[in-house]
Design a protein around this motif. Structure first.
Motif, PDB file in Angstrom:
ATOM      1  N   GLU A 103       2.659  -1.216  -1.786  1.00 33.93           N
ATOM      2  CA  GLU A 103       2.023  -1.507  -0.791  1.00 33.93           C
ATOM      3  C   GLU A 103       1.653  -3.735  -0.651  1.00 33.93           C
ATOM      4  O   GLU A 103       2.135  -4.003   0.131  1.00 33.93           O
ATOM      5  CB  GLU A 103       1.042  -1.044   0.161  1.00 33.93           C
ATOM      6  N   ARG A 138       7.474  -4.957  -0.420  1.00 34.10           N
ATOM      7  CA  ARG A 138       6.052  -4.534   0.587  1.00 34.10           C
ATOM      8  C   ARG A 138       5.948  -5.648   1.929  1.00 34.10           C
ATOM      9  O   ARG A 138       5.654  -5.239   2.999  1.00 34.10           O
ATOM     10  CB  ARG A 138       5.124  -5.843  -0.386  1.00 34.10           C
ATOM     11  N   CYS A 174      -4.952   1.777   4.571  1.00 35.78           N
ATOM     12  CA  CYS A 174      -3.286   2.789   4.224  1.00 35.78           C
ATOM     13  C   CYS A 174      -3.557   3.779   3.489  1.00 35.78           C
ATOM     14  O   CYS A 174      -4.999   3.753   2.735  1.00 35.78           O
ATOM     15  CB  CYS A 174      -2.433   1.873   2.803  1.00 35.78           C
TER      16      CYS A 174
END
Length: 637
Positions: A443, A449, A626
């Motif tokens: 991420e 990303r 996240c």
């Protein structure tokens, strides 16, 4: 019993003479066996703090005044005096050593505490205590009355030179009503006087600060800029006021320390260690007195710099208490006194200063190092200070079991929420590191990303960003319009041939209204621009390298530096057995993140071997959240 009355009063006196016992209480107290031929008097003196008065003149003057009112039968035989404030608590009185700094031509037998202690002894050397006036005993009515009460209980009279008193041994009860009234009035006046002076002094300091003048030694990073005193009499004596100007060497050190605090979120001691690497470029502060200097930066030095709002360009006073039991304690921010406008060159922006204080709140009771302070500790915990319990909000602490590292949550019973497990629960460090490594690799530092982030944010951000930009344009046009109206008002006023007071008043009021309107619009514009600046910005990720990362193999010092610049937070949910990883990327810190990544990457791998991680539910957005379920989480035990 008939017969004539023999003798009368004279015979009665003759009869009672040899049997008479003098029951008149002696001034010397019950322990005195023989009444002295003179009255023994103790002198009680006091002068204020040594930097405000001259004790070498004040104490002899007080003693001379007391001598002048005593009768010939009274002699001062002992001397007690102090150099201290009369507003101190009685328990703190008479314990200073300021008298040792002067050559006072009056012998000293002790202070007020010594006087009270001796008065209560049977072998005391005095019968009466005299002072110049009752305010010399204490500036607070409670304290001076307490001293008077203790002396009275010990059989010692307290008199003042400026009050009516009698020192006779006639055996008749002395009339003291006028003396008591006079004394109580003077005690009240003395306390009122000092409180009024303190209030006026406070108001003076407030005005002094609001005008931008400094109080005391300039803080580190600045030096004193002397300004002639506005009062001619004081200016003639060479007295000056002080403002602040940036120190050419110390000023950059302050900017450097704030930069490390905001961008890398370093602790106070970590910043001190960095500054100590080059004491030539980063000279440490020198305290008052200079003999206390340690020659290096300390935790306390750095904290004093990073919490001082004067670096924003505003003059600030009353940040700490200087009197009473709360001395040197930080006052609430609401009690600080600020200058109306910036009074000197700023070393950091106000927003940067606020961010530094927010770091303090986040790092409260956390450590820069992952290792325990115990010098014998061998185990380090990489995620110490970054792992929080979702249920109770507290940090998990590290613990070892069978040579494996765990994080434990065990709040006290009084602080345990109903949803929290009643017993201690453990989370294995390796499981958390695996999940965090996967999160960062895909991420934050992964090749896909941008797609992950843009997919989630595109629909949400476009409309909001457009609305903010339109609002900014409208506010800027409104500010320009107000400024144009203000200029036209002044221009039309200049063209008028006849001007009266009423017109001048109306124009002034209208100009003030326009100025207030302009300031309000500028405030709203600043808020709108801040919202745009804080809005999610996927392009920030372009500044970060695309690289794999292995936290387990990374040295502890490097991994913690990376976690700090990423502003990492991990929130563990015991019931769901998942951890939520949160990192924050902002424009001010993105360069520090890139630098930290370049220093911490330890396993370079070819890009073509990396696979996409297209889970849009775990997208990162501009300082984002996240959810990552760490692989193989250890069950609670």
């Amino acid at each position: 019993m008939g017969g004539d009355c023999v003798g009368g009063p004279e015979a009665l006196r003759e009869w009672a003479g040899p049997r008479r016992v003098d029951r008149t209480p002696s001034l010397a107290g019950p322990a005195a066996r023989a009444e002295p031929s003179f009255i023994r008097v103790a002198f009680a003196g006091r002068t204020s703090t040594y930097d405000q008065q001259d004790p070498t003149l004040s104490i002899p003057r007080q003693l001379r005044t007391c001598h002048s009112v005593l009768p010939d039968t009274a002699v001062i035989v002992v001397h007690f005096y102090d150099i201290e404030s009369g507003r101190k608590n009685l328990s703190d009185r008479g314990r200073g050593h300021a008298h040792e700094l002067f050559q006072i031509p009056v012998p000293r037998d002790g202070g007020i505490q010594d006087l009270l202690d001796e008065a209560e002894r049977p072998d005391r050397r005095f019968d009466v205590v005299i002072c110049e006036d009752i305010s010399r005993i204490g500036r607070r009515s409670y304290a001076s009355t307490e001293i008077e009460h203790r002396l009275e209980n010990a059989g010692v009279m307290l008199i003042a030179a400026d009050e009516p008193f009698r020192l006779d041994k006639s055996g008749r009860r002395a009339k003291t009503s006028t003396q008591v009234l006079t004394r109580r009035v003077k005690q009240g006046v003395a306390e009122w006087y000092v409180i009024e002076m303190l209030e006026k002094s406070w108001d003076g300091f407030e005005t002094h600060t609001e005008q931008g003048y400094n109080v005391g030694k300039p803080c580190y990073g600045y030096r004193a800029k002397k300004i002639p005193h506005p009062v001619p009499a004081k200016r003639a004596k060479g007295i000056k006021k002080t403002k602040l100007e940036v120190h050419s060497i110390e000023g950059p050190v302050v900017r450097k320390a704030f930069g490390w605090r905001v961008t890398e979120r370093l602790g106070y001691q970590a910043i001190a260690d960095r500054l100590n690497e080059d004491l030539v470029s980063n000279p440490p502060p020198v305290p008052i007195p200079a003999s206390r200097a340690v020659g290096m930066w300390t935790y306390t030095n750095v904290r004093a710099v990073l919490t001082n709002p004067k670096y924003t360009g505003f003059m600030v006073w009353n940040r700490t208490a200087r009197k009473g039991a709360g001395r040197n304690r930080l006052n609430p921010v609401s009690e600080w006194v600020w200058s109306a406008e910036p009074s000197h060159e700023e070393l950091v922006e106000l927003e940067t200063f606020v961010q530094a204080q927010q770091v303090t709140e986040r790092r409260e009771r956390s450590r820069t190092a992952s290792k325990s302070r115990d010098p014998q500790a061998k185990r380090t915990y990489k995620l110490r200070s970054y792992l929080f319990c979702v249920l109770c909000g507290r940090r998990l602490y590290g613990k070892t079991k069978r040579d494996l590292a765990y994080y434990v949550c065990a709040p006290k019973k009084a602080w345990t929420p109903d949803s929290h497990p009643k017993s201690t629960y453990w989370v294995r460090e390796r499981s958390l590191l695996d999940g965090l490594t996967s999160f960062l690799a895909s991420e934050v530092f992964g090749p896909y990303r941008d797609q992950l982030l843009t997919t989630t944010l595109q629909a949400v951000d476009e409309s909001a960003r457009s609305d903010h930009q339109k609002r900014v344009k409208v506010l800027r046009r409104s500010i320009s319009d107000v400024e144009m109206r203000r200029k036209n008002l002044v221009h039309n006023f200049e063209l008028m041939k006849e001007v009266n007071k009423l017109l001048i008043r109306d124009v002034s009021e209208r100009r003030a209204e326009l100025e207030a309107e302009r300031q309000e619009l500028e405030r709203k514009l600043q808020e709108a621009e801040d919202e745009i600046r804080k809005a999610p910005n996927p392009k920030l990720l372009d500044y970060l390298p695309v690289t794999p990362i292995d936290l387990a193999a990374m040295p502890d010092e490097l991994s913690r530096r990376l976690f700090e610049v990423l502003r990492l937070e991990i929130h563990y949910d015991y019931h769901a057995r998942t951890a939520t990883c949160r990192v924050t990327l902002v424009g001010d810190t993105i360069k520090a993140v890139a630098k930290a990544v370049n220093e911490t990457v330890v396993i370079p791998l070819p890009r073509e071997k990396e696979g996409p991680a297209m889970d849009a539910q775990r997208a990162l957005h501009s300082g984002t959240v996240c959810d990552v379920p760490p692989a193989g989480l250890e069950p609670a035990t």
